[in-house]
Design an enzyme around this catalytic site. Structure first.
Site, PDB file in Angstrom:
ATOM      1  N   ASP A   1       0.949  -1.174   0.205  1.00 29.31           N
ATOM      2  CA  ASP A   1      -0.349   0.043  -0.221  1.00 29.31           C
ATOM      3  C   ASP A   1       0.914   0.885   0.134  1.00 29.31           C
ATOM      4  O   ASP A   1       2.411   1.276   0.217  1.00 29.31           O
ATOM      5  CB  ASP A   1      -0.893  -0.300   0.770  1.00 29.31           C
ATOM      6  CG  ASP A   1      -2.453   0.903   0.787  1.00 29.31           C
ATOM      7  OD1 ASP A   1      -2.031   1.786   0.562  1.00 29.31           O
ATOM      8  OD2 ASP A   1      -2.918   0.158   1.262  1.00 29.31           O
TER       9      ASP A   1
ATOM     10  N   HIS B   1      -2.743   3.144  -4.984  1.00 27.60           N
ATOM     11  CA  HIS B   1      -2.243   2.400  -3.419  1.00 27.60           C
ATOM     12  C   HIS B   1      -0.848   2.430  -3.934  1.00 27.60           C
ATOM     13  O   HIS B   1      -0.367   1.335  -3.323  1.00 27.60           O
ATOM     14  CB  HIS B   1      -3.616   1.221  -2.716  1.00 27.60           C
ATOM     15  CG  HIS B   1      -4.366   2.226  -2.068  1.00 27.60           C
ATOM     16  ND1 HIS B   1      -4.621   2.723  -1.749  1.00 27.60           N
ATOM     17  CD2 HIS B   1      -5.926   1.961  -2.223  1.00 27.60           C
ATOM     18  CE1 HIS B   1      -5.330   3.030  -0.564  1.00 27.60           C
ATOM     19  NE2 HIS B   1      -6.642   3.171  -1.906  1.00 27.60           N
TER      20      HIS B   1
ATOM     21  N   GLU C   1      -9.602   2.303  -5.254  1.00 25.43           N
ATOM     22  CA  GLU C   1      -9.650   3.834  -5.007  1.00 25.43           C
ATOM     23  C   GLU C   1      -8.021   4.428  -5.514  1.00 25.43           C
ATOM     24  O   GLU C   1      -7.025   4.439  -5.219  1.00 25.43           O
ATOM     25  CB  GLU C   1      -9.526   3.811  -3.384  1.00 25.43           C
ATOM     26  CG  GLU C   1     -10.116   3.812  -2.717  1.00 25.43           C
ATOM     27  CD  GLU C   1     -10.090   3.321  -1.262  1.00 25.43           C
ATOM     28  OE1 GLU C   1     -10.688   4.206  -0.180  1.00 25.43           O
ATOM     29  OE2 GLU C   1      -8.874   3.444  -0.874  1.00 25.43           O
TER      30      GLU C   1
HETATM   31  C1  ACM Z   1     -10.389  -0.689   0.564  1.00 26.72           C
HETATM   32  O1  ACM Z   1     -11.333  -0.584   1.597  1.00 26.72           O
HETATM   33  N1  ACM Z   1      -9.849   0.250  -0.055  1.00 26.72           N
HETATM   34  C2  ACM Z   1     -11.141  -2.029  -0.714  1.00 26.72           C
END
Ligand code: ACM
Ligand code: ZN
Length: 762
Positions: A195, A268, A331
């Site tokens: 991440d 991410h 995201e």
């Molecule tokens: C997430 O909670 N961004 C998958």
């Protein structure tokens, strides 16, 4: 003299052994997750060193597991007094199912695979005293109640996730977590390894992933919404070496658990771009992220990125034999792509319409690569953006719409909606809980989760593989803290995915859980205990109001006070609902005969003018956030200051709402106040506008007024409305939804949620 001493020793020995016997009584069958079918019969089986082990080789790995725990307890096999037999049995249909029969002479575990036999053993272990699995525990013999159990799972995918990027945990801890999952018959560990805040898997071909991407310079202190942001100034990070990863995967195999690695893309990925800026769109140097959230520096769609990811995945595939590889997909803001020459060239060359289709191009290209290696992709529901990759499986987290869309188009799905599966949310509305990301997901709500969305018909429902609890660790710096958040919600989830709805019953679960606490204690698991908290409800009927209290545990009393004092063993015992006709502060707690068990529950009931009035809302609240229904907005009880998901807040997704309050006899009104949740990280935005209209008593006229809402970016936004005291018979309140979440914010492009609390009228 001598004689006396011997008598004393004998006496002490007898006392010692009898105490020990008392301690290790035959265990009441209280299995979690609840088995399909359980029938208690007469008698007991004595498990000891005299228990002969007989097995079919097909079940050998389960047998090895059994030997590894049973041998240290009883030592070497000696006499042959009874038997435990593992039977390879093709008539057991489900490969994870088993039949366990215990009679005084023999324990039989029938299964058609080691997995089923392993689950039979997990059940058997739960029929033994908790100490059985404790290190260094020794015994002469343990009694097991005779019974017959037939069992199999409801869902094939029974998962727990763990984020090790935001915080990292020892290999021993990862194994402990996996062991606990196995005890609960879970079979998939989703390991979130990469991440923005740190890369955690050693990759030999790209050493700077291990030395640069794996470390952040410092970490945010406190909650993200605390302003201004402050940092601890300490370097944090590390990777799991490939040897450590192999060790975890091998351990998980011995526990019948598949490890699915998650390698995030295209979003991410700021930690990677920190080490390899050429993989971003701008080529600019960025740092590994030091705070939480969603970041705009994502992988560029040029060929170099795909070369890099393929190389990384080649090493990942060597480490993880799982059918599925999780490629993230969530995201990923498209800001950089919109202005990047390479990405725009890609859009043109591939004939794509926009950046959303470019996301689909990215995922589909990676899918093709992984498919060519014999693997399948699974990704968060954003992988539906711009079309779904042909063979992808969807992990639905933003509610259940993603799952519905995917299942209806013939794709497999795993359910992890934030509303029921995010174990980083608060589990209690006690204000002294450790800081969490937000939200509110008490045990009962997890337990009540049905993984099959109601929009699916029976045929489509077959695409729902199961569900998973997610543990994102932004606010969990320690292993103890992870356990506190994961347990006991993991137990509730185990029953969601294993047990049938006929075998599920929350009250029964609570009773089994109370008993299971001892087992968790022996395993040194730092579980949260909210069992002795009090459930409350305000009931209004024919203009009168009553307050109801409840504990779900058996054989305990609720004691309460109405004078502001702490409840004690001398306080009044609650026996029936308490009439309420004025504002009052109630304090209550659960007691046994000796002491207070849980924390004191405090409720301020604000008996304002709308309590017990009639209320309607033109829209139904979202089913995951329906609180106590419309009535909950005028029940005299305000919601939590931090948990929008409690039973006082109502949530609406993207809709304007009209609330109408009717007074049977007109009331003199001079003020209205309410409040909105404003947890932007959770896509919740206070509205910008609210309208009031009042139907006057004397002439039936209506006065309208529209207010702008002052939003100071606090987590809660209050709105006060004052007027000249007027008798009114009806109040209508129009709440405008905020609209679409702006670019650059979490959830950008999605509809915002509106969460509204008590409407206080004076
Ligand atoms: C997430 O909670 N961004 C998958
Ligand atoms: Zn680019």
């Amino acid at each position: 003299m001598h004689f006396k001493k011997n008598v004393l020793i004998l006496f002490l020995l007898i006392t010692f052994f009898s105490c020990k016997k008392e301690e290790l009584q035959v265990v009441n069958p209280q299995i979690i997750p609840a088995p399909q079918n359980q029938e208690i019969t007469e008698g007991e089986f004595l498990l000891s060193s005299g228990t002969e082990l007989i097995y079919d080789v097909e079940l050998k790995s389960a047998v090895d597991f059994w030997k590894s725990i049973v041998t240290p307890v009883f030592g070497q096999n000696t006499r042959k007094s009874n038997k435990i037999r593992f039977v390879y049995d093709k008539s057991i249909e489900n490969s994870e199912g088993y039949a366990l029969s215990i009679s005084p002479e023999i324990i039989k575990i029938n299964a058609n695979s080691s997995k089923g036999a392993f689950y039979g053993l997990q059940t058997l272990i739960q029929l033994l005293p908790p100490e059985f699995v404790q290190k260094d525990f020794k015994s002469e013999g343990l009694k097991i109640r005779c019974q017959n159990i037939k069992d199999k799972p409801q869902f094939a995918y029974r998962g727990m996730h763990l984020d090790v990027s935001r915080h990292m945990f020892s290999v021993d801890f990862i194994k402990k977590y996996i062991d606990a999952m196995a005890m609960l018959k879970m079979n998939t560990f989703h390991w979130h390894l990469t991440d923005d805040q740190g890369w955690r898997v050693e990759i030999k071909k790209y050493p700077e992933l291990n030395t640069i991407s794996a470390f952040r310079n410092e970490t945010l202190i406190g909650h993200y919404s605390d302003q201004p942001h402050q940092f601890d100034g300490k370097k944090y990070g590390g990777v799991y070496t490939q040897a450590e990863i192999k060790e975890v995967v091998t351990f998980a195999e011995s526990r019948m658990i598949t490890v699915i690695p998650e390698i995030e893309m295209p979003g991410h990925s700021q930690a990677v771009i920190a080490a390899y800026p050429e993989l971003g769109c701008s080529g600019e140097q960025v740092d590994v992220a030091t705070k939480w959230g969603v970041f705009e520096d994502i992988y560029c769609t040029k060929d170099e990125t795909f070369d890099f990811l393929e190389d990384v995945l080649d090493e990942v595939l060597e480490l993880f034999p799982s059918q599925y590889i999780h490629i993230g997909g969530d995201e990923a803001p498209k800001t950089r792509w919109k202005t990047c020459k390479d990405c725009q060239v890609r859009i043109n060359a591939e004939g794509l319409k926009n950046e959303h289709e470019l996301q689909n191009y990215f995922i589909t290209r990676m899918e093709k690569y992984l498919n060519s290696k014999g693997r399948q992709i699974i990704g968060w529901d954003e992988i539906l953006e711009g079309g779904l990759a042909p063979n992808a499986t969807v992990m639905s987290w933003r509610g259940t719409n993603g799952a519905v869309e995917a299942a209806k188009s013939g794709h497999y799905v795993v359910m992890t909606p934030t509303s029921h599966c995010y174990f980083d949310y608060y589990q209690s509305d006690n204000e002294d809980e450790p800081t969490a990301i937000g939200g509110y997901l008490p045990l009962e709500k997890v337990y009540g989760f049905n993984p099959i969305p109601e929009e699916l018909n029976a045929e489509e429902a077959k695409y729902v593989m199961g569900a998973q609890g997610n543990v994102w660790t932004e606010y969990m710096p320690t292993e103890d803290h992870v356990e506190y958040m994961a347990f006991p919600r993991m137990l509730a989830m185990s029953e969601v995915v294993w047990s049938t709805s006929e075998n599920k019953n929350y009250k029964g679960f609570v009773s089994r859980l109370e008993n299971f606490h001892k087992r968790l204690g022996v395993l040194d698991i730092n579980y949260a205990n909210h069992l002795y908290e009090i459930n409350d409800e305000m009931i209004s009927e024919d203009g009168e109001s009553f307050y109801k209290l409840e504990t779900l545990t058996e054989g305990k009393d609720i004691r309460y006070t109405l004078d502001g004092n702490e409840p004690t063993l001398n306080s009044e015992i609650y026996t029936s609902q308490i009439p309420v006709s004025e504002s009052v502060e109630l304090k209550a707690a659960v007691f046994n005969v000796e002491e207070q068990l849980g924390k004191t529950f405090v409720q301020n009931i604000n008996y304002h003018k709308a309590v017990a009035a009639k209320i309607t809302i033109d829209k139904t609240p979202h089913k995951a956030y329906s609180g106590s229904g419309a009535e909950g907005l005028i029940n005299g009880i305000s919601g939590s200051d931090s948990r929008y998901g409690d039973k006082e807040w109502l949530g609406f997704w993207g809709e304007d709402i009209i609330i109408t309050i009717n007074f049977e006899t007109p009331k003199e009104v001079s003020s209205i106040s309410t409040r909105f949740h404003n947890g932007k990280g959770q896509w919740i935005y206070a509205p910008e506008q609210i309208g009031f209209s009042f139907k006057l008593k004397e002439d039936g006229r209506t006065i309208n007024d529209i207010n702008l809402i002052k939003n100071n970016n606090d987590l809660i936004v209050n709105h006060y409305y004052n007027m000249e005291a007027t008798f009114v018979s009806e109040i209508e309140i129009v709440v405008k939804n905020y609209g679409t979440i702006p670019d650059g914010k979490q959830g950008a492009g999605n509809k915002a949620w509106t969460f509204i609390d008590e409407i206080i009228i004076n």
